[in-house]
Design an enzyme around this catalytic site. Structure first.
Site, PDB file in Angstrom:
ATOM      1  N   LYS A 139      47.317  21.517  52.033  1.00 37.16           N
ATOM      2  CA  LYS A 139      46.937  21.589  50.621  1.00 37.16           C
ATOM      3  C   LYS A 139      47.160  20.222  49.966  1.00 37.16           C
ATOM      4  CE  LYS A 139      47.708  24.542  46.531  1.00 37.16           C
ATOM      5  NZ  LYS A 139      48.496  25.654  45.970  1.00 37.16           N
TER       6      LYS A 139
ATOM      7  N   SER B  38      49.917  31.920  44.851  1.00 35.93           N
ATOM      8  CA  SER B  38      48.879  30.971  45.255  1.00 35.93           C
ATOM      9  C   SER B  38      48.648  30.837  46.755  1.00 35.93           C
ATOM     10  CB  SER B  38      49.184  29.580  44.688  1.00 35.93           C
ATOM     11  OG  SER B  38      48.804  29.516  43.335  1.00 35.93           O
TER      12      SER B  38
ATOM     13  N   SER C 287      45.879  29.312  43.913  1.00 36.04           N
ATOM     14  CA  SER C 287      45.346  27.986  43.917  1.00 36.04           C
ATOM     15  C   SER C 287      45.110  27.378  45.298  1.00 36.04           C
ATOM     16  CB  SER C 287      46.297  27.078  43.138  1.00 36.04           C
ATOM     17  OG  SER C 287      47.524  26.967  43.828  1.00 36.04           O
TER      18      SER C 287
END
Lengths: 486, 480
Positions: A79, A178, A154
């Site tokens: 990420k 997330s 996210s």
């Protein structure tokens, strides 16, 4: 053979048997990225050359039978809020578009030590704020199961990349769901570890007391492999636990006989999508069939989770994001006439609307005169959540709920209704507030063919209970073998 | 002279109420939340790392030594150490603050409720301490010699500071300075701070208000920021008291604000008012776990505390039988106190040692002669080898050359003359040269004896033993 479609443990077996090489694995994944990335847009950046070189280098060791870990030679994604030395770490924000960290996050060091191959940085909601990855400043990631739909957020980029076989596993970060919510939306396994199990050093902070890095994987075994490598004490993170490391992979077994599972009544209220409820209860029945005992339990303060979360998370975020002032690194607006104007323009131009909204909320909640009414009260409520879970875990070993209230929604559907968007995390937030581990596992599909996730929450540091329970379901259902059509 | 300084004494029906906040840099080698060096005066930004620069993703880790230094201070000032204390974030934007917040302690400080005893004009007074808390320093903006820009030096960010806050128990600038000197003395004794005001490692803010004598309620206060010498602190407080009196006398009202001391003009000037004060939005620092201090740890630190100035003073009076004044002067500086004690261990005349130190060594930056050298010289006096007068010369020579007293005496031929015959010849010379004075003496003007002694000392270059000179002079004057 489609090498990119393999799980980590399958690929590891083939590498051991010397039937494939790491370079072939990386090549396969890279060509898969070339093929599907135009549709999915999961990556902010793909490190083609370095990953090929890395794979080749590792092949020399692999050919001599030397494996540091089951991740040796395996292509993984990261990420874009996890610092990787020398590679842009943008948090999908304009303000960090040109930020290249001179250090590795602790988890990156650990994965490098484990000889994993990094293929790229995955897209996300800006600064991890969002539930759809629509808040990225750069691109919208699409759900591999339905390109008109969001991948969740996210960590939407990581979840979509894993689901679309663009990498064999990935790391995400989870502040209010997330990792688990996008994992559920994309039909993969996502685990938010106990707060403190994985070092946050090098994770660009959103809300420090809630953030935790965790794995997103194609199946439970892979999640255990990744967790094995990234967990453990780190002196650079004061909140990192000093507990000795556990072998989650080694202790993985499909036994749930006698395990006590709690179903909190507050999570199965009217308004919940009937398909979700049916699917989740299907999973519960499967565990029952496998010998688990099921009890109805209560988590009485659940209704306050979203409100509490959005005060605490935004308060911390407003402070964590103060450092982006245009002075030392990252984006700086060019035409500020004085210091204040430089700050204001930099932040006005550098941050997207959702980030600004949360900075405003958090600043307000911490302001003198409002602190007691909001921040302090929210901290008190947070203590009540912890109490709720403590009480519940006296009676049961694990708590099962849906991961999301609905399957993945359409792109743009909730963009203009932030409160509606915040409710996407309604089932996942409590685990962050309490700091307990929680895992999302695919448990079925909607009529439209969209994945549905079931969430398992456990006691502090009992990740192995969650993994074993998930593994038992996975082995019995075979659901993880289904792939999106791309 | 400004108009405030002209104010007449008869207006003085007010009483000052002063509270002090001291920021003391702790003498650790590394910063409070990372391993960077804290040494002063290095090249800008040469002592920084991602952690003290507050780069994205990095986290602070508390330096244990910092806590221990503050614990020493807390114990030495009779504070209660909190078993659980916690860091907080103080949020504000400023270019020298890399994270946009300063990590400090707020609602749960390390220690509270202590006191320091001071003496002003021989009167003892107790100043209570509100709290001692820990925090990190910010960086520094550089403007000098730079056009149309500011540069930032972040070497100081993360330097560990201790903030020591007093109750508003102080009533005059003299008390304020006495308190600050005492506090600094304690910190230096504890080896937690170097006491250097110029380099900013010991900084003071003063909260000053006045109220009519007899009134219990405090007046509106102003805050004087970062004054870097004891003299300026005294002047700034005095000025501020008079200014506030003048404002009230003229029917005005004091505005709560922050004021700066203008060294050039000798006045305080407004910096910012309460209305423009920051809202720091304090909240608990989530990146650091609360600091737990077990009683075992406190006991361990307690054992390492050195003898502090007050205790040392009492012991000096008792052990060395020196006057309280001497003992208090000698213990005001740790170096001097140790020096005295070493001298006293070498030679049995503590009062003589104290006299020499207080007379000639107190203001020396580094004491240039060893205890053995000083006591060696005193011994020469006591044995009659040199006179007290010659000793002055020998002492100065010792400071200059670092040679022993005996070597100097021998090289310069300064040995005292005690031989009767030699002294008699000096005496006779003097008497023969001054027949009129001899006559006058004999006819009753006895105070001329001093004149004769002086003359003898003069022609003997000060080497004649004064006792002998007296004795022989009297003998000759009475029996011509």
């Amino acid at each position: 053979m489609k090498l990119y479609a393999l799980t980590i443990h399958q690929a590891h077996q083939l590498l051991r048997k010397k039937e494939i090489t790491s370079r072939e694995l990386v090549e396969s994944v890279l060509s898969r990225i070339d093929q599907v990335e135009p549709k999915i847009a999961a990556f902010n950046q793909v490190q083609k050359e370095s990953s090929l070189k890395e794979g080749e280098m590792l092949d020399q060791k692999i050919s001599r039978g030397m494996f540091k870990s089951p991740l040796t030679g395996i292509p993984v994604g990261l990420k874009d809020n996890i610092c990787f030395q020398g590679v842009p770490t943008t948090c999908s924000s304009r303000i960090l578009e040109n930020f290249i960290p001179p250090y590795d996050a602790a988890v990156v060091e650990k994965l490098k030590e484990a000889e994993a191959v990094f293929v790229g940085k995955t897209n996300m909601d800006e600064f991890a704020m969002g539930s759809s990855t629509e808040n990225s400043a750069f691109k919208k990631t699409r759900n591999p199961w339905d390109l008109d739909r969001i991948p969740g957020g996210s960590s939407g980029g990581s979840a979509a990349a894993v689901a679309a076989d663009e990498c064999m596993g990935a790391l995400g970060s989870d502040t209010g769901g997330s990792i688990r919510q996008p994992a559920a939306c994309c039909g993969v396994v996502g685990l938010k570890p106990t707060y403190g199990l994985v070092s946050r050093y090098g994770l660009v902070a959103f809300a420090s007391s809630l953030d935790q890095i965790g794995p997103i994987a194609k199946d439970v075994t892979d999640a255990a492999i990744l967790l094995n490598e990234i967990s453990g004490h780190d002196l650079r993170d004061s909140t990192s636990s000093a507990r000795p490391s556990e072998d989650y992979l080694g202790s993985l077994h499909p036994e749930v006989k006698g395990l006590k599972i709690g179903i909190p009544k507050e999570y199965f209220i009217k308004g919940i999508d009937p398909e979700i409820e049916k699917s989740v209860m299907g999973a519960v029945n499967k565990w029952k069939d496998l010998g688990a005992e099921v009890y109805e339990i209560t988590l009485p303060h659940t209704a306050y989770a979203v409100a509490t979360y959005y005060i605490l998370a935004t308060a911390e975020a407003s402070s964590n994001l103060e450092r982006y002032d245009g002075v030392k690194y990252g984006f700086r607006a060019s035409d500020g006439k004085n210091l204040n104007e430089m700050y204001e323009k930099t932040r006005a131009e550098g941050f997207g609307p959702e980030v600004k909204r949360r900075i405003m909320l958090g600043t307000y909640a911490l302001s003198s005169g409002y602190y007691d009414a909001y921040y302090k009260k929210a901290q008190q409520v947070r203590t009540l959540f912890i109490q709720d879970f403590k009480e519940a875990f006296k009676k049961v070993d694990a708590i099962v709920t849906p991961t999301t209230p609905t399957p993945a929604f359409k792109i743009g559907e909730k963009v203009h209704d932030p409160l509606q968007m915040y409710l996407s995390d309604i089932f996942t937030i409590s685990a962050n507030l309490a700091g307990i581990p929680a895992l999302s596992l695919p448990c079925g599909f909607s009529k439209e063919g969209l994945p549905i996730g079931v969430q398992i929450m456990g006691r502090y540091f009992e990740e192995s209970t969650l993994l074993n329970m998930a593994y038992a379901f996975e082995q019995a259902s075979g659901i993880h073998n289904k792939k999106p059509n791309l | 002279m400004t108009r405030y300084q002209c104010i007449r004494r008869e207006f003085m029906k007010y009483e000052a109420v002063i509270g002090l906040e001291v920021h003391a840099q702790m003498l650790t080698h590394s910063k409070i939340f990372c391993g960077c060096s804290t040494s002063f005066g290095s090249k800008p930004n040469s002592q920084t790392c991602p952690v003290c620069l507050g780069m994205p993703g990095v986290l602070p880790v508390l330096n244990k030594k910092v806590v221990e230094f503050a614990m020493r201070t807390a114990l030495a000032t009779h504070c209660t150490i909190s078993p659980l204390n916690r860091f907080a974030r103080k949020n504000y934007f400023y270019p020298d603050l890399p994270k946009g917040y300063q990590i400090s302690q707020y609602e749960l400080p390390l220690a509270e409720h202590g006191h320091i005893d001071i003496q002003v004009d021989g009167v003892e007074k107790r100043i209570r301490l509100t709290r001692i808390h820990l925090e990190e320093d910010a960086g520094k903006n550089l403007h000098e010699g730079i056009e149309d820009a500011s540069y930032i030096d972040l070497n100081r960010t993360g330097v560990p500071l201790m903030e020591i806050v007093s109750e508003p128990d102080i009533r005059s600038s003299e008390e304020a300075v006495a308190y600050l000197k005492k506090l600094r003395n304690i910190l230096v004794y504890l080896e937690v701070n170097d006491g250097n005001l110029e380099e900013g490692s010991f900084r003071c803010d003063a909260n000053v208000s006045i109220r009519p004598v007899g009134q219990e309620k405090f007046g509106t206060r102003t805050e004087l920021k970062n004054i870097n010498s004891f003299r300026f602190i005294q002047k700034a407080i005095d000025y501020e008291i008079k200014r506030q009196e003048m404002v009230l006398e003229e029917g005005g009202r004091i505005i709560q604000e922050t004021r700066l001391w203008d060294t050039q003009k000798g006045i305080t000037v407004s910096m910012r008012s309460k209305e423009s004060a920051h809202d720091y939005r304090y909240f608990p620092e989530p990146d650091l776990v609360p600091v737990k201090i077990h009683s075992d740890w406190v006991e361990e630190i307690q054992k390492t505390l050195p003898e502090l100035p007050d205790a040392k003073k009492e012991r000096f009076i008792k052990d060395y039988q020196i006057p309280p004044y001497d003992a208090s002067v000698l213990t005001q500086n740790k170096k001097i106190a140790f020096y005295f004690e070493e001298c006293a261990s070498l030679y049995h005349r503590p009062k003589a040692i104290s006299n020499w130190i207080m007379g000639d060594l107190l203001n020396e930056e580094e004491i240039p002669i060893s205890p053995r050298q000083l006591t060696g010289m005193i011994e020469l006096i006591d044995k009659g080898v040199i006179s007290g007068k010659i000793a002055k010369t020998v002492f100065e020579e010792m400071l200059r050359t670092k040679k022993d007293a005996r070597t100097i005496v021998e090289e310069k031929g300064l040995l005292q003359v005690s031989d009767d015959e030699a002294i008699l010849s000096f005496v006779d010379q003097v008497l023969n040269a001054n027949p009129e004075s001899v006559e006058q003496y004999r006819s009753g003007k006895e105070r001329l004896l001093g004149f004769f002694v002086g003359q003898v000392m003069k022609i003997s270059s000060g080497k004649a033993n004064p006792g002998k000179v007296n004795e022989l002079l009297l003998k000759r004057l009475k029996n011509p």
